[in-house]
Design a protein around this motif. Structure first.
Motif, PDB file in Angstrom:
ATOM      1  N   LYS A 271       0.753  -1.296  -0.021  1.00 51.70           N
ATOM      2  CA  LYS A 271       0.046   0.074   0.062  1.00 51.70           C
ATOM      3  C   LYS A 271       0.645   1.404   0.085  1.00 51.70           C
ATOM      4  O   LYS A 271       0.531   2.341  -0.798  1.00 51.70           O
ATOM      5  CB  LYS A 271      -0.917   0.088   1.232  1.00 51.70           C
ATOM      6  CG  LYS A 271      -1.776  -0.956   1.552  1.00 51.70           C
ATOM      7  CD  LYS A 271      -2.837  -0.603   2.755  1.00 51.70           C
ATOM      8  CE  LYS A 271      -2.173  -0.436   3.979  1.00 51.70           C
ATOM      9  NZ  LYS A 271      -1.737  -1.876   4.515  1.00 51.70           N
TER      10      LYS A 271
ATOM     11  N   GLY B 240      -1.079   5.054   8.957  1.00 52.26           N
ATOM     12  CA  GLY B 240      -0.318   4.251   9.887  1.00 52.26           C
ATOM     13  C   GLY B 240       1.142   4.951  10.133  1.00 52.26           C
ATOM     14  O   GLY B 240       1.585   5.116  11.134  1.00 52.26           O
TER      15      GLY B 240
ATOM     16  N   LEU C 253      -1.399   0.665  18.941  1.00 51.53           N
ATOM     17  CA  LEU C 253      -0.360   0.238  17.993  1.00 51.53           C
ATOM     18  C   LEU C 253       0.656  -0.650  18.827  1.00 51.53           C
ATOM     19  O   LEU C 253       1.102  -1.634  17.987  1.00 51.53           O
ATOM     20  CB  LEU C 253       0.368   1.422  17.346  1.00 51.53           C
ATOM     21  CG  LEU C 253      -0.225   1.826  16.194  1.00 51.53           C
ATOM     22  CD1 LEU C 253      -1.405   2.703  16.265  1.00 51.53           C
ATOM     23  CD2 LEU C 253       0.934   2.465  15.122  1.00 51.53           C
TER      24      LEU C 253
ATOM     25  N   ARG D 259      -2.440  -8.453  12.818  1.00 53.45           N
ATOM     26  CA  ARG D 259      -2.792  -7.312  12.013  1.00 53.45           C
ATOM     27  C   ARG D 259      -3.522  -7.730  10.812  1.00 53.45           C
ATOM     28  O   ARG D 259      -4.695  -7.307  10.312  1.00 53.45           O
ATOM     29  CB  ARG D 259      -1.698  -6.379  11.642  1.00 53.45           C
ATOM     30  CG  ARG D 259      -1.364  -5.424  12.780  1.00 53.45           C
ATOM     31  CD  ARG D 259      -0.408  -4.188  12.361  1.00 53.45           C
ATOM     32  NE  ARG D 259       0.841  -5.248  12.045  1.00 53.45           N
ATOM     33  CZ  ARG D 259       1.852  -4.855  11.189  1.00 53.45           C
ATOM     34  NH1 ARG D 259       1.501  -4.256  10.407  1.00 53.45           N
ATOM     35  NH2 ARG D 259       2.976  -5.798  11.172  1.00 53.45           N
TER      36      ARG D 259
HETATM   37  P1  ADP Z   1      -0.130  -2.313   8.169  1.00 49.32           P
HETATM   38  O1  ADP Z   1      -1.110  -2.182   6.985  1.00 49.32           O
HETATM   39  O2  ADP Z   1       1.289  -3.019   8.036  1.00 49.32           O
HETATM   40  O3  ADP Z   1      -0.788  -2.565   9.484  1.00 49.32           O
HETATM   41  P2  ADP Z   1       0.170   0.644   8.464  1.00 49.32           P
HETATM   42  O4  ADP Z   1       1.405   1.466   8.446  1.00 49.32           O
HETATM   43  O5  ADP Z   1      -0.700   0.892   7.313  1.00 49.32           O
HETATM   44  O6  ADP Z   1       0.666  -0.864   8.477  1.00 49.32           O
HETATM   45  O7  ADP Z   1      -0.517   0.890   9.843  1.00 49.32           O
HETATM   46  C1  ADP Z   1      -0.051   0.440  11.108  1.00 49.32           C
HETATM   47  C2  ADP Z   1      -0.903   0.618  12.351  1.00 49.32           C
HETATM   48  O8  ADP Z   1      -1.704   1.689  12.442  1.00 49.32           O
HETATM   49  C3  ADP Z   1      -2.098  -0.439  11.925  1.00 49.32           C
HETATM   50  O9  ADP Z   1      -1.803  -1.771  12.454  1.00 49.32           O
HETATM   51  C4  ADP Z   1      -3.206   0.306  13.166  1.00 49.32           C
HETATM   52  O10 ADP Z   1      -2.693  -0.185  14.400  1.00 49.32           O
HETATM   53  C5  ADP Z   1      -2.981   1.813  12.689  1.00 49.32           C
HETATM   54  N1  ADP Z   1      -3.930   2.246  11.826  1.00 49.32           N
HETATM   55  C6  ADP Z   1      -3.423   2.686  10.612  1.00 49.32           C
HETATM   56  N2  ADP Z   1      -4.591   3.081   9.953  1.00 49.32           N
HETATM   57  C7  ADP Z   1      -5.732   3.035  10.583  1.00 49.32           C
HETATM   58  C8  ADP Z   1      -7.043   2.907  10.413  1.00 49.32           C
HETATM   59  N3  ADP Z   1      -7.572   3.559   9.506  1.00 49.32           N
HETATM   60  N4  ADP Z   1      -7.949   2.484  11.464  1.00 49.32           N
HETATM   61  C9  ADP Z   1      -7.553   1.992  12.480  1.00 49.32           C
HETATM   62  N5  ADP Z   1      -6.223   1.854  12.853  1.00 49.32           N
HETATM   63  C10 ADP Z   1      -5.178   2.267  11.865  1.00 49.32           C
END
Ligand code: ADP
Length: 213
Positions: free
Chosen positions: A17, A36, A57, A171
């Motif tokens: 992504k 994230g 997180l 996750r």
């Molecule tokens: P990944 O897709 O590998 O989990 P990201 O960097 O996209 O990595 O997201 C890291 C973490 O941030 C997620 O596991 C979650 O805890 C939090 N997060 C990100 N975007 C959202 C969202 N839209 N809703 C809830 N939690 C989120």
């Protein structure tokens, strides 16, 4: 020629992504937000939002919907000219909030938001998380084969704390139980383009562009 200006990129952890979202946003001149990465940065800064997000997180859980929506809405209110959201929406409540976005950010009510859904088999995702590295300077994602960031040249490439086997499995489970049902709801109202995330960075990028034409 790609017409759209408003995108949400969804996919399981390590599906690409971030890489593909940044590439497409650069190509189309869109503002880019990875929820994230932004949450990790807010935690590092110790901001109020970061403090509210940290415990979730740390346990590899999604943050509460109101927190994710607050973050996205405050960012969207500053960029109406075209944007790409990476990692939002991830739940039914967030999907509904995104579909109501035109009203909330005060732009046209027929804002055509398009969803890009990346798919990668779980076995490949498991392989990818073990070699994934994130640049502390610019946030770009790369692999452990690189000594310096291919984007900005920084040598600060680190494995993400949440990329442990246990963290990844948790996750992935949240993605399957919370995000996939949200995708179904999005499909009822928005264009959802499902693209295989298997292949090189450029191959996947090309496949996304072809779907959007
Ligand atoms: P990944 O897709 O590998 O989990 P990201 O960097 O996209 O990595 O997201 C890291 C973490 O941030 C997620 O596991 C979650 O805890 C939090 N997060 C990100 N975007 C959202 C969202 N839209 N809703 C809830 N939690 C989120």
């Amino acid at each position: 020629m790609i017409e759209g200006r408003y995108f949400a990129m969804l996919g399981p952890p390590a599906s690409g992504k971030g890489t593909q979202g940044r590439l497409l946003a650069e190509r189309l001149g869109l503002a880019y937000l990875s929820t994230g990465s932004r949450l990790r940065r807010e935690i590092e800064k110790g901001s109020d939002l970061g403090l509210r997000a940290k415990t979730y997180l740390d346990c590899n859980q999604y943050v509460p919907d109101d927190l994710a929506i607050e973050l996205v809405h405050s960012w969207l209110s500053r960029c109406s000219e075209g944007w790409l959201l990476d990692g939002f929406p991830r739940s039914l409540v967030q999907a509904r909030a995104l579909m109501e976005t035109p009203i909330i950010v005060g732009t046209s009510s027929d804002l055509p938001i398009q969803v890009i859904h990346l798919t990668v088999p779980a076995a490949e995702l498991r392989k990818r998380v073990t070699t994934r590295r994130e640049c502390s300077n610019c946030g770009a994602t790369t692999t452990s084969d690189h000594q310096v960031c291919p984007k900005c040249g920084s040598a600060e490439l680190i494995a993400r704390a949440d990329d442990s086997t246990e963290g990844f499995e948790k996750r992935l489970q949240s993605y399957q139980s919370l995000t996939l049902p949200a995708l179904k709801v999005l499909q009822e109202s928005l264009a959802v383009h499902t693209v295989s995330g298997l292949g090189s960075r450029d191959e996947v990028s090309l496949a996304i562009q072809e779907k959007l034409r």
